[in-house]
Enzyme design. Structure first.
Site, PDB file in Angstrom:
ATOM      1  N   HIS A   4       1.016  -1.355  -0.015  1.00 33.62           N
ATOM      2  CA  HIS A   4      -0.056  -0.069  -0.001  1.00 33.62           C
ATOM      3  C   HIS A   4       0.907   1.239  -0.146  1.00 33.62           C
ATOM      4  O   HIS A   4       0.435   2.268   0.137  1.00 33.62           O
ATOM      5  CB  HIS A   4      -1.010  -0.053   1.152  1.00 33.62           C
ATOM      6  CG  HIS A   4      -2.090  -1.072   1.294  1.00 33.62           C
ATOM      7  ND1 HIS A   4      -3.186  -0.694   0.508  1.00 33.62           N
ATOM      8  CD2 HIS A   4      -2.155  -1.967   1.792  1.00 33.62           C
ATOM      9  CE1 HIS A   4      -4.095  -1.373   0.326  1.00 33.62           C
ATOM     10  NE2 HIS A   4      -3.447  -2.310   1.380  1.00 33.62           N
ATOM     11  N   LYS A   6      -8.838  12.924   4.733  1.00 36.16           N
ATOM     12  CA  LYS A   6      -7.836  11.763   4.969  1.00 36.16           C
ATOM     13  C   LYS A   6      -7.018  12.246   5.756  1.00 36.16           C
ATOM     14  O   LYS A   6      -6.757  13.138   6.604  1.00 36.16           O
ATOM     15  CB  LYS A   6      -7.096  11.766   3.585  1.00 36.16           C
ATOM     16  CG  LYS A   6      -6.601  13.241   3.009  1.00 36.16           C
ATOM     17  CD  LYS A   6      -5.974  12.957   1.507  1.00 36.16           C
ATOM     18  CE  LYS A   6      -7.057  13.057   0.465  1.00 36.16           C
ATOM     19  NZ  LYS A   6      -7.158  11.901  -0.216  1.00 36.16           N
ATOM     20  N   ARG A   7      -6.253  11.103   6.144  1.00 35.46           N
ATOM     21  CA  ARG A   7      -5.375  11.263   7.595  1.00 35.46           C
ATOM     22  C   ARG A   7      -4.350  12.382   6.955  1.00 35.46           C
ATOM     23  O   ARG A   7      -4.074  12.609   5.799  1.00 35.46           O
ATOM     24  CB  ARG A   7      -4.651   9.862   7.763  1.00 35.46           C
ATOM     25  CG  ARG A   7      -3.806   9.243   6.723  1.00 35.46           C
ATOM     26  CD  ARG A   7      -3.091   8.009   7.040  1.00 35.46           C
ATOM     27  NE  ARG A   7      -2.676   7.251   5.956  1.00 35.46           N
ATOM     28  CZ  ARG A   7      -1.200   7.395   5.956  1.00 35.46           C
ATOM     29  NH1 ARG A   7      -0.539   8.148   6.778  1.00 35.46           N
ATOM     30  NH2 ARG A   7      -0.517   6.901   4.843  1.00 35.46           N
ATOM     31  N   LYS A  18       0.353  13.774   1.348  1.00 39.29           N
ATOM     32  CA  LYS A  18      -1.069  14.229   0.995  1.00 39.29           C
ATOM     33  C   LYS A  18      -1.471  15.639   0.950  1.00 39.29           C
ATOM     34  O   LYS A  18      -2.218  15.957   0.497  1.00 39.29           O
ATOM     35  CB  LYS A  18      -2.043  13.633   2.029  1.00 39.29           C
ATOM     36  CG  LYS A  18      -2.031  11.999   2.076  1.00 39.29           C
ATOM     37  CD  LYS A  18      -3.058  11.476   3.185  1.00 39.29           C
ATOM     38  CE  LYS A  18      -2.763   9.892   3.076  1.00 39.29           C
ATOM     39  NZ  LYS A  18      -3.442   9.273   1.957  1.00 39.29           N
ATOM     40  N   THR A  42      -9.002   5.597  -1.912  1.00 36.16           N
ATOM     41  CA  THR A  42     -10.288   5.105  -2.035  1.00 36.16           C
ATOM     42  C   THR A  42     -11.264   6.448  -1.761  1.00 36.16           C
ATOM     43  O   THR A  42     -12.321   6.471  -2.138  1.00 36.16           O
ATOM     44  CB  THR A  42     -10.744   4.046  -1.214  1.00 36.16           C
ATOM     45  OG1 THR A  42     -10.108   4.283   0.344  1.00 36.16           O
ATOM     46  CG2 THR A  42      -9.912   2.864  -1.597  1.00 36.16           C
ATOM     47  N   LYS A  55     -14.838   7.491  -3.687  1.00 39.26           N
ATOM     48  CA  LYS A  55     -16.354   7.850  -2.811  1.00 39.26           C
ATOM     49  C   LYS A  55     -16.632   9.131  -3.519  1.00 39.26           C
ATOM     50  O   LYS A  55     -17.858   9.327  -3.566  1.00 39.26           O
ATOM     51  CB  LYS A  55     -16.051   7.852  -1.650  1.00 39.26           C
ATOM     52  CG  LYS A  55     -15.873   6.313  -0.886  1.00 39.26           C
ATOM     53  CD  LYS A  55     -15.084   6.314   0.359  1.00 39.26           C
ATOM     54  CE  LYS A  55     -14.380   5.037   0.634  1.00 39.26           C
ATOM     55  NZ  LYS A  55     -13.340   4.978   2.087  1.00 39.26           N
TER      56      LYS A  55
END
Length: 798
Positions: A356, A534-535, A540, A642, A646
């Site tokens: 991942h 998101k975390r 990110k 993911t 969504k």
């Protein structure tokens, strides 16, 4: 068609069941029942209806000798279950009617259910989606994980800073689980290894018990139900009476305290030696219990140990359960007298490993001294696995190297297939983190692009859009998501567009009301809802998003009468307790929000919202309301994502880089319906080769330089000039994730978004095309790929 257990259920029948449980299970009469009592009674009534398909699943699997899939994961972010189970059984409307007849409100009762604190982010939510799809596809499966007493943590903000407190989800009884006190395994740590008659004997220092708790996972239409088995750590001896009697009251409870520590918290802070030891023990604890359970079930069915891989497929979700390979080898050799070379082959034939991450620091490594002290037998086995691998492959890649045991390499060597989770990611796995191993085993890496379950992430969480889809293309799309393609014929129809906009407006109003009730914060539902949930992690790039927000604020203040598009910037996510820079990013977002939201010049045009304690239930409200999906990670660093799926599925166009599954999403929804910016993965690598690239990018961007100067001058920190020194210094001197290099393109692309959003019909078409193009991203499709390419497992549907 629903299963025969639920097809005859009506509101009166369910009402009677709720009242029966209220009396017999909760010991309450309706006049004195609390919300908790009604919620538990409803949950137990729905659980009753899952039992028969759950039992029949087990019977059929035994009857047909079906191959079982075992999915090992540190996280299963399953969220609330009442509405999810009710949806899959087709009973939510009936449940609402039954509660109404009892004077109760279904939505109020459902909202009382705590989120199961069994995960953090995408890894755990993916595991939950996979469990849903395995059951929907009638593939026999067990999910294995840890029954965390307190989960990750409950996030709160104090003066804008993240503060962690313990999750209390198990303070009340968990309605969905069945404790299995008879299913318990001794899990050993420490000690030493000796040899006797040619056999290795592990003499452990510590032993705890792993006790099973089972939750049925029912699939769509209730035809099949698999099992999520979670392990709780218990002491061998509950209580030291001798210590108690001599007055050592603390010592008397030491065995229980030691055991409970193992299953108390998800991802303990491993910046300390004690934290590393606990995390290693956790990973071995749940993996060893799961492997023992798998072997017990296999042997009880009477199979020959040599045929293990014909009946058992074990999937490792990331490196956390990588010890499964050595543990399975240990059990085969030490308990079943299988020669170790053969044991290694059998284990490899059973094991698959899902990678991942491309971040080297996220591929777990354990200090060899710590590993050998906690798991001495496994250390010896890994040395043998390493020698065997190097002999067979001719590769010079080591599992134990420079004083570390490398779990990514161990998982790769011990798996017959290794998969990435998006097309780009799988290619980069071959080229980067596992390049040498890929050369040694060129057929081992395959791709399985992630997917999400459309049952929870559209059908359940977005009823307004669900109803429009049902009326437009029919109702079969929830388990055949490719049917969404049929929406493309309607995206230019004015009536369809009106209803699509109406569904989005409904969801935005719902989110606005939720935020006002929960946090007392008022937002304008007419504004664009710009969402990054998101975390929190540097790759990110939440900090790039808030820097762009400051730049936009500056430009609005400079030209308050300009043609601006009102925006609400939504953030959501947690930072790991020991991740100092990520927690600084959270603090900055909240500090900036405090200033911007109180600015009378801009507050009608720009707001920043960061609801604390982001979880599945919050996502189910935020995602349907989103207008713009922020997927802005540094290209080459996000394995898949993911959340991007969504949001796009729910009609939220993406602003994003060519990273992870963004690449495939853009292909499926159309590049004209995706706001692309930023360097490519190859350009990122090349840019890092230029000395001083970050400072040069800042010097070339007056807008960014101004923003960083404001942060350093304390504009957002009550005049504290040093609060964000480390963050600003990182951007000037290091900026490994190229925030500075992508900033100007990101800002310019956001202004293109502004213009596109003002063209209401064109934006509606774009949003609808996102929903219509997401059929390929169902986790049902992903699981079919795993079953075909990795597990050799079949559906047992008639």
């Amino acid at each position: 068609m629903l299963n025969r257990v639920t097809e005859d259920i009506d509101a009166q029948t369910l009402e009677a069941s709720i009242l029966r449980h209220l009396k017999s299970s909760l010991g309450k009469d309706p006049a004195h029942a609390t919300t908790y009592d009604w919620r538990m009674s409803l949950a137990l009534s729905l659980r009753d209806l899952v039992i028969e398909p759950w039992f029949e699943t087990t019977r059929k699997t035994y009857r047909t000798a079906g191959k079982r899939v075992y999915y090992l994961s540190m996280e299963f972010l399953i969220g609330r279950l009442i509405e999810d189970v009710g949806m899959n059984l087709g009973l939510n409307e009936i449940a609402a009617q039954a509660l109404e007849q009892l004077g109760q409100d279904f939505d109020h009762i459902v909202s009382d259910e705590p989120d199961a604190a069994l995960g953090n982010g995408g890894l755990g939510r993916l595991a939950a989606c996979f469990m849903d799809s395995l059951a929907t596809l009638s593939i026999p499966a067990y999910g294995y994980g840890i029954r965390y007493e307190h989960g990750l943590f409950e996030q709160h903000f104090e003066n804008g800073e993240q503060v962690e407190t313990a999750e209390g989800w198990l303070a009340q009884k968990h309605a969905w689980e069945f404790e299995r006190p008879e299913v318990r395994y001794p899990i050993r740590f420490g000690g030493h290894v000796s040899e006797s008659d040619g056999h290795c004997v592990w003499h452990a220092d510590e032993t705890v018990l792993a006790v099973a708790y089972d939750t049925p996972v029912v699939g769509w239409k209730g035809k099949w139900a698999n099992t999520l088995r979670l392990w709780s750590a218990k002491p061998l001896k509950l209580f030291d009476l001798e210590a108690f009697n001599r007055g050592d009251y603390v010592g008397a409870n030491a065995p229980e305290r030691l055991a409970r520590t193992i299953s108390r918290v998800l991802y303990p802070d491993d910046t300390t030696q004690e934290g590393k030891e606990l995390r290693l023990k956790q990973e071995y604890f749940f993996t060893a219990a799961s492997i023992m359970d798998i072997l017990r079930r296999f042997i009880a069915e009477g199979h020959d140990i040599d045929t293990l891989a014909d009946h058992v497929a074990i999937q490792l979700n990331d490196t956390h359960p990588a010890i499964a390979g050595p543990e399975l080898v240990r059990l085969l050799t030490d308990n079943h007298e299988v020669p170790i070379d053969r044991a290694i082959d059998i284990a490899r034939d059973c094991l698959g490993y899902t990678n991942h991450t491309l971040l080297p620091e996220a591929l777990e490594r354990w200090p060899e001294g710590l590993f050998a002290r906690i798991l001495p037998r496994h250390h010896r086995i890994i040395e043998i696995i390493q020698d065997t691998h190097r002999f067979v492959s001719g590769s010079h890649v080591n599992i134990i190297e420079h004083g570390d045991v490398k779990m990514g390499e161990l998982a790769f060597v011990m798996a017959h297939k290794v998969n990435g989770v998006s097309a780009l990611h799988s290619d980069l796995v071959k080229e980067t983190v596992f390049a040498d191993l890929h050369r040694a085993y060129p057929d081992r890496i395959v791709n399985q692009t992630n997917g999400i379950t459309p049952r929870r992430w559209l059908h359940s969480c977005n009823p307004a859009l669900r109803d429009l889809i049902d009326e437009t293309i029919g109702t079969g799309w929830a388990d055949d998501l490719e049917r969404l393609e049929g929406l493309k014929a309607h995206v230019d129809d004015a009536g369809f567009q009106d209803r699509f906009r109406s569904a989005k407006a409904h969801n935005k109003a719902r989110l606005s009301q939720w935020l006002l009730k929960r946090d007392g914060f008022r937002v304008d539902p007419q504004a664009m809802f710009d969402v990054q949930i998101k975390r929190i992690h540097e790759y990110k790039r939440q900090h790039m998003n808030i820097l762009e927000t400051i730049a936009l604020w500056n430009d609005i203040r400079d030209n308050p009468n300009g043609d601006w598009t009102p925006r609400v910037k939504f953030f959501g996510g947690k930072a790991a307790p020991g991740y100092v820079l990520a927690k600084s990013i959270i603090h900055l977002i909240n500090d900036v929000g405090r200033v911007i939201n109180s600015d009378p010049v801009t507050r009608d045009l720009l707001q920043v919202v960061y609801p604390e304690n982001y979880n599945v239930s919050m996502a189910e409200i935020v995602i349907p309301a989103s207008d713009l999906s922020e997927q802005i990670s540094t290209a080459g660093k996000e394995a898949s994502g993911t959340g991007n799926m969504k949001l796009s599925l729910n009609g939220s166009p993406t602003i994003g880089t060519l990273d992870g599954a963004n690449v495939e999403i853009r292909d499926h929804v159309g590049e004209e319906n995706f706001f692309l910016f930023g360097l490519t993965a190859q350009e990122v690598v090349e840019r890092r080769g230029h000395a001083g690239y970050a400072r040069a990018a800042i010097d070339a961007s007056p807008r960014l330089k101004r923003v960083l100067g404001q942060i350093s001058d304390g504009v957002f920190s009550h005049g504290d000039h040093h609060r964000y020194d480390a963050l600003v210094r990182n951007l000037y001197e290091h900026d490994y994730f190229l925030v500075t290099c992508d900033f100007d393109d990101f800002y310019a692309t956001q202004r293109r978004v502004d213009g596109a959003y003002r063209d209401v019909p064109a934006w509606t078409r774009m949003a609808a095309m996102n929903t219509a193009g997401m059929g390929w991203f169902s986790s049902d499709r992903t699981i079919r790929g795993y079953a075909r390419d990795i597990w050799n497992a079949e559906s047992l549907t008639d």
